[in-house]
Write a protein that holds these residues in place. Structure first.
Motif, PDB file in Angstrom:
ATOM      1  N   LEU A 131       0.837  -1.203   0.000  1.00 20.06           N
ATOM      2  CA  LEU A 131       0.000   0.000   0.000  1.00 20.06           C
ATOM      3  C   LEU A 131       0.870   1.251   0.000  1.00 20.06           C
ATOM      4  O   LEU A 131       0.505   2.271  -0.583  1.00 20.06           O
ATOM      5  CB  LEU A 131      -0.949  -0.015   1.203  1.00 20.06           C
ATOM      6  N   GLY A 132       2.042   1.164   0.622  1.00 25.23           N
ATOM      7  CA  GLY A 132       2.981   2.287   0.616  1.00 25.23           C
ATOM      8  C   GLY A 132       3.423   2.632  -0.800  1.00 25.23           C
ATOM      9  O   GLY A 132       3.494   3.811  -1.171  1.00 25.23           O
ATOM     10  N   LEU A 133       3.699   1.601  -1.601  1.00 28.08           N
ATOM     11  CA  LEU A 133       4.075   1.831  -3.003  1.00 28.08           C
ATOM     12  C   LEU A 133       2.947   2.535  -3.742  1.00 28.08           C
ATOM     13  O   LEU A 133       3.171   3.481  -4.503  1.00 28.08           O
ATOM     14  CB  LEU A 133       4.378   0.489  -3.688  1.00 28.08           C
ATOM     15  N   ALA A 134       1.723   2.063  -3.510  1.00 30.71           N
ATOM     16  CA  ALA A 134       0.573   2.669  -4.187  1.00 30.71           C
ATOM     17  C   ALA A 134       0.438   4.147  -3.800  1.00 30.71           C
ATOM     18  O   ALA A 134       0.194   5.002  -4.658  1.00 30.71           O
ATOM     19  CB  ALA A 134      -0.698   1.899  -3.832  1.00 30.71           C
ATOM     20  N   LYS A 135       0.633   4.421  -2.507  1.00 28.70           N
ATOM     21  CA  LYS A 135       0.487   5.810  -2.043  1.00 28.70           C
ATOM     22  C   LYS A 135       1.556   6.719  -2.631  1.00 28.70           C
ATOM     23  O   LYS A 135       1.323   7.908  -2.837  1.00 28.70           O
ATOM     24  CB  LYS A 135       0.541   5.855  -0.514  1.00 28.70           C
ATOM     25  N   GLU A 136       2.736   6.144  -2.897  1.00 28.84           N
ATOM     26  CA  GLU A 136       3.785   6.937  -3.537  1.00 28.84           C
ATOM     27  C   GLU A 136       3.353   7.381  -4.933  1.00 28.84           C
ATOM     28  O   GLU A 136       3.838   8.383  -5.447  1.00 28.84           O
ATOM     29  CB  GLU A 136       5.060   6.091  -3.676  1.00 28.84           C
ATOM     30  N   LEU A 137       2.491   6.580  -5.558  1.00 26.56           N
ATOM     31  CA  LEU A 137       2.133   6.833  -6.955  1.00 26.56           C
ATOM     32  C   LEU A 137       0.929   7.744  -7.117  1.00 26.56           C
ATOM     33  O   LEU A 137       0.732   8.327  -8.180  1.00 26.56           O
ATOM     34  CB  LEU A 137       1.872   5.511  -7.672  1.00 26.56           C
ATOM     35  N   SER A 138       0.094   7.813  -6.100  1.00 27.99           N
ATOM     36  CA  SER A 138      -1.107   8.628  -6.263  1.00 27.99           C
ATOM     37  C   SER A 138      -1.587   9.183  -4.940  1.00 27.99           C
ATOM     38  O   SER A 138      -1.748   8.444  -3.974  1.00 27.99           O
ATOM     39  CB  SER A 138      -2.223   7.798  -6.906  1.00 27.99           C
ATOM     40  N   PRO A 139      -1.841  10.481  -4.912  1.00 28.49           N
ATOM     41  CA  PRO A 139      -2.415  11.075  -3.698  1.00 28.49           C
ATOM     42  C   PRO A 139      -3.858  10.627  -3.508  1.00 28.49           C
ATOM     43  O   PRO A 139      -4.417  10.791  -2.425  1.00 28.49           O
ATOM     44  CB  PRO A 139      -2.343  12.575  -3.972  1.00 28.49           C
ATOM     45  N   ALA A 140      -4.447  10.047  -4.565  1.00 31.77           N
ATOM     46  CA  ALA A 140      -5.864   9.678  -4.500  1.00 31.77           C
ATOM     47  C   ALA A 140      -6.086   8.294  -3.905  1.00 31.77           C
ATOM     48  O   ALA A 140      -7.223   7.832  -3.817  1.00 31.77           O
ATOM     49  CB  ALA A 140      -6.481   9.752  -5.901  1.00 31.77           C
ATOM     50  N   VAL A 141      -4.998   7.615  -3.489  1.00 31.92           N
ATOM     51  CA  VAL A 141      -5.174   6.290  -2.884  1.00 31.92           C
ATOM     52  C   VAL A 141      -6.039   6.438  -1.637  1.00 31.92           C
ATOM     53  O   VAL A 141      -5.755   7.276  -0.776  1.00 31.92           O
ATOM     54  CB  VAL A 141      -3.815   5.641  -2.546  1.00 31.92           C
ATOM     55  N   GLY A 142      -7.102   5.646  -1.578  1.00 36.02           N
ATOM     56  CA  GLY A 142      -8.075   5.773  -0.502  1.00 36.02           C
ATOM     57  C   GLY A 142      -9.425   6.176  -1.066  1.00 36.02           C
ATOM     58  O   GLY A 142     -10.454   5.902  -0.466  1.00 36.02           O
ATOM     59  N   SER A 143      -9.402   6.829  -2.235  1.00 39.53           N
ATOM     60  CA  SER A 143     -10.680   7.186  -2.848  1.00 39.53           C
ATOM     61  C   SER A 143     -11.187   5.986  -3.652  1.00 39.53           C
ATOM     62  O   SER A 143     -10.400   5.200  -4.169  1.00 39.53           O
ATOM     63  CB  SER A 143     -10.529   8.424  -3.723  1.00 39.53           C
ATOM     64  N   PRO A 144     -12.521   5.850  -3.721  1.00 44.72           N
ATOM     65  CA  PRO A 144     -13.128   4.610  -4.245  1.00 44.72           C
ATOM     66  C   PRO A 144     -12.647   4.200  -5.635  1.00 44.72           C
ATOM     67  O   PRO A 144     -12.530   3.009  -5.911  1.00 44.72           O
ATOM     68  CB  PRO A 144     -14.626   4.930  -4.271  1.00 44.72           C
ATOM     69  N   GLU A 145     -12.348   5.169  -6.516  1.00 45.61           N
ATOM     70  CA  GLU A 145     -12.052   4.772  -7.893  1.00 45.61           C
ATOM     71  C   GLU A 145     -10.744   4.008  -8.021  1.00 45.61           C
ATOM     72  O   GLU A 145     -10.493   3.383  -9.037  1.00 45.61           O
ATOM     73  CB  GLU A 145     -12.085   5.980  -8.848  1.00 45.61           C
ATOM     74  N   LEU A 146      -9.900   4.049  -6.993  1.00 44.92           N
ATOM     75  CA  LEU A 146      -8.647   3.285  -7.048  1.00 44.92           C
ATOM     76  C   LEU A 146      -8.736   1.971  -6.266  1.00 44.92           C
ATOM     77  O   LEU A 146      -7.788   1.187  -6.269  1.00 44.92           O
ATOM     78  CB  LEU A 146      -7.481   4.131  -6.518  1.00 44.92           C
ATOM     79  N   ASN A 147      -9.865   1.722  -5.622  1.00 43.47           N
ATOM     80  CA  ASN A 147      -9.942   0.555  -4.741  1.00 43.47           C
ATOM     81  C   ASN A 147      -9.800  -0.783  -5.467  1.00 43.47           C
ATOM     82  O   ASN A 147      -9.239  -1.732  -4.927  1.00 43.47           O
ATOM     83  CB  ASN A 147     -11.239   0.588  -3.924  1.00 43.47           C
TER      84      ASN A 147
END
Lengths: 422, 422
Positions: free
Chosen positions: A51-67
């Motif tokens: 999840l850390g890698l994902a967060k590095e790539l997008s500030p939107a991680v956590g919003s439904p469209e990336l789930n």
């Protein structure tokens, strides 16, 4: 000779050495003639790394469209675990085969990152068990009807294990974790706290939701619904103790209300320091006032726990409730700016330095005087009770947080929980 | 406006920063109006990390019975990559969706760790492309008919990309890697080596199998079979160069034998230092002797490359072949203990200090005198030729390894490869 499901947490799967120990333990059960299904979590730290890698790539991680994509990534942690465990089992001379959630399949809805299991097809698993194989199934994950990978949310492996045990009508589901069972209360606060050999589902639900974070609460609900006997036990006992010894260790969460359960009136003391209290003083006591206050709070996605409305006085009443401490500032702002003025409250006050202490016991249903015994014990220690909330099998009080340990110890002693019930 | 497949290797996907660059490059192509499918490898180091964990758990890793579990584990590397890349693409404002091999599905046989693609269902991918989404598909993996996860073996992502491009009838498959194309020979040996703008499939096959390790050879065969135009280019050019510039960079591996290709007789010089030569001296020249010698070698799973049998002399002949240098000791032992005595060979001799140098060119088909020009060039440098092997589009010689660089330089000069063909 029974069908048994084992679930191992991330700490138990944390290294090659630990996975080898899990394999030795499972192999012992298999050699004793049991049909074994094992549900491991991801290696500890792995899900956070991904999840850390994902967060590095997008500030939107956590919003439904990336789930959907997050589930794609997160599900790999358990996929690695099942493959490794199957290899370790074969190295122990036990035939083993691993499956992801979609291979079983474990069918879920499409609520990515917090999916709910809808059905489990046991055909393939049963065939492998009949062929004498240990079946290793990835926890935490499933597949929706469009073949998208889903995950069940944090702690979802517990739910996976129980759901699989239910689908297979397993004799018992053993949850191996880093504690050796459920205690009458936290031993760090009360050294005399005693491990419970048995606890009812209802009590476990109350204990879990009140902060004894041993099992994901959804898994307990699932076990209760499908009547799966669930045992919480330690993965740190030596793997080579006897099956009999192990089968009796930990705490059995049972759906059978046998006589033994009736003997103890109170089973345990739960507590929660994560709450804050807010009060609207002097609101007009008219129909709909509770909704007028709590509606906007719920709309702001703030979870409410204890709610108290006092009897009215001169057409005015005081209305209090507790929220998670993280939501305290937001709740106060909402009440001061919006809800307070709208309801013509005289004043809004709050206190984040409170805690909740609860006595839990299925025996409370049929015993009177339990609550008064609780109040007396607290009064003897000079502890003021700010709020009281009761249900069939628990009584909770909100008190100043500085008295929490004192209250827990006093109640543990008052209900003689250090004694094995006779 | 065409359907384009991009493939990115593990180095290009090696960190969040690099994945972001891949996303920016793909987004540029998508914004130019192309329908984009992207096939990434696992982040560099990830597959080795996972296999390392497996090896810690079992000494039997590598034996066939664990291969299903190894594929279960190894496939997660690409699954993480597709999820991360889809998230990075969405952060660039491009709609993207990721798929594993089984979700597409990419159907393979059940040869775990070295599966072969049997078919690719393009329904779901086409629907997403039509909806304007970039589709990110996990390379290296597929699914067999029993829903087991399979992998295609090392470098399999190249093959995945080409197979997907073939199934979608893509206009071009761009393989982004850490070199900027195919060269006339290794620039570390010949500084004048020139990047080829175009090379034919047949030449690429010979160059690849001879040690120019740019593309997995199976992917080139696949591209040839399904006539997929393939381009090798660098992922280290700035992502924001123009599409036109990028589309013309690298080396196009083409199936169209246009006039331009006919102009160069020799396209490149390949070489291989990993070989060793063995010779059976004075074996009786009778029917079946080749099989009598090579049968046991093949049975021992030793791959044979160049084979030479000289004309016989007094009913005796000398029989030589080359093997991989790693197999040299084993081959010598086999010949000395078993094959030599059985075939009544006078003597077994071997030499591990040899190399193979080859000229490759589709023009050799229609040009005479190419081989003799090669031999003259080597002779002028005083290099003795130990073995010669020829095919339609290449001529290889085995020489003393100490002359390798000298030979490659001499041949590069003799065929004027530093010149752009006119």
């Amino acid at each position: 000779m029974a069908l048994i499901v084992h679930k191992y947490g991330g700490t138990s799967m944390g290294s090659a050495e630990r996975i080898r120990n899990v394999a030795k333990r499972v192999a012992k059960w298999a050699r004793a003639g049991h049909q074994m299904v094992v549900v491991p979590s991801a290696m500890s730290g792995e899900t956070n790394r991904l999840l850390g890698l994902a967060k590095e790539l997008s500030p939107a991680v956590g919003s439904p469209e990336l789930n959907r994509e997050l589930d794609m990534i997160a599900a790999t942690g358990e996929q690695v675990s099942v493959g490794l465990l199957a290899i370790a089992l074969q190295a122990e001379g036990v035939e083993a085969v691993s499956y992801t959630g979609w291979q079983v399949p474990v069918a879920t809805d499409s609520s990515f990152t917090k999916a709910r299991i809808e059905s489990i097809d046991d055909t393939r698993v049963r065939a492998d068990l009949a062929a004498g194989k240990v079946v290793v199934i990835a926890g935490f994950q499933g597949v929706d009807e469009d073949k998208n990978i889903t995950t069940l949310g944090r702690g979802g492996s517990d739910t996976s294990a129980v759901a699989i045990a239910a689908a297979l009508k397993a004799a018992e589901c053993l949850i191996y974790t880093d504690v050796d069972g459920v205690y009458t209360t936290d031993p760090r606060i009360v050294p005399e706290a005693r491990r419970l050999h048995t606890i009812s589902f209802e009590e476990m639900l109350e204990m879990a939701s009140l902060g004894s974070k041993i099992l994901q609460i959804r898994s307990v609900e699932f076990a209760g619904k499908y009547r799966v006997p669930l045992r919480v036990l330690s993965s740190f006992t030596p793997w080579d103790i006897s099956i009999e010894e192990e089968a009796k260790s930990g705490t059995l969460i049972s759906f059978e209300e046998d006589e033994k359960m009736e003997q103890a009136v109170v089973s345990g003391i739960a507590f929660n320091r994560d709450e804050a209290k807010v009060t609207l003083l002097g609101v007009p006591d008219k129909p709909g006032i509770a909704f007028q206050i709590l509606g906007p709070v719920a709309d702001a996605n703030i979870d409410i726990d204890v709610i108290i409305q006092n009897v009215s006085h001169d057409g005015k009443t005081d209305f209090s409730f507790t929220v998670h401490r993280n939501d305290y500032a937001r709740t106060m702002e909402l009440l001061e700016k919006t809800v307070g003025p709208a309801t013509q409250a005289a004043k809004v006050v709050g206190d984040a330095r409170i805690c909740k202490v609860s006595i839990v016991g299925i025996g409370m249903r049929s015993h009177v005087g339990v609550a008064s015994k609780m109040f007396r014990a607290l009064s003897e220690e000079g502890i003021n009770i700010q709020m009281i909330s009761t249900s069939e099998i628990k009584t909770s009080v909100v008190i100043d947080e500085k008295y929490m340990e004192l209250a827990v110890r006093a109640l543990h002693r008052a209900f003689e929980l250090e004694q094995i019930p006779t």
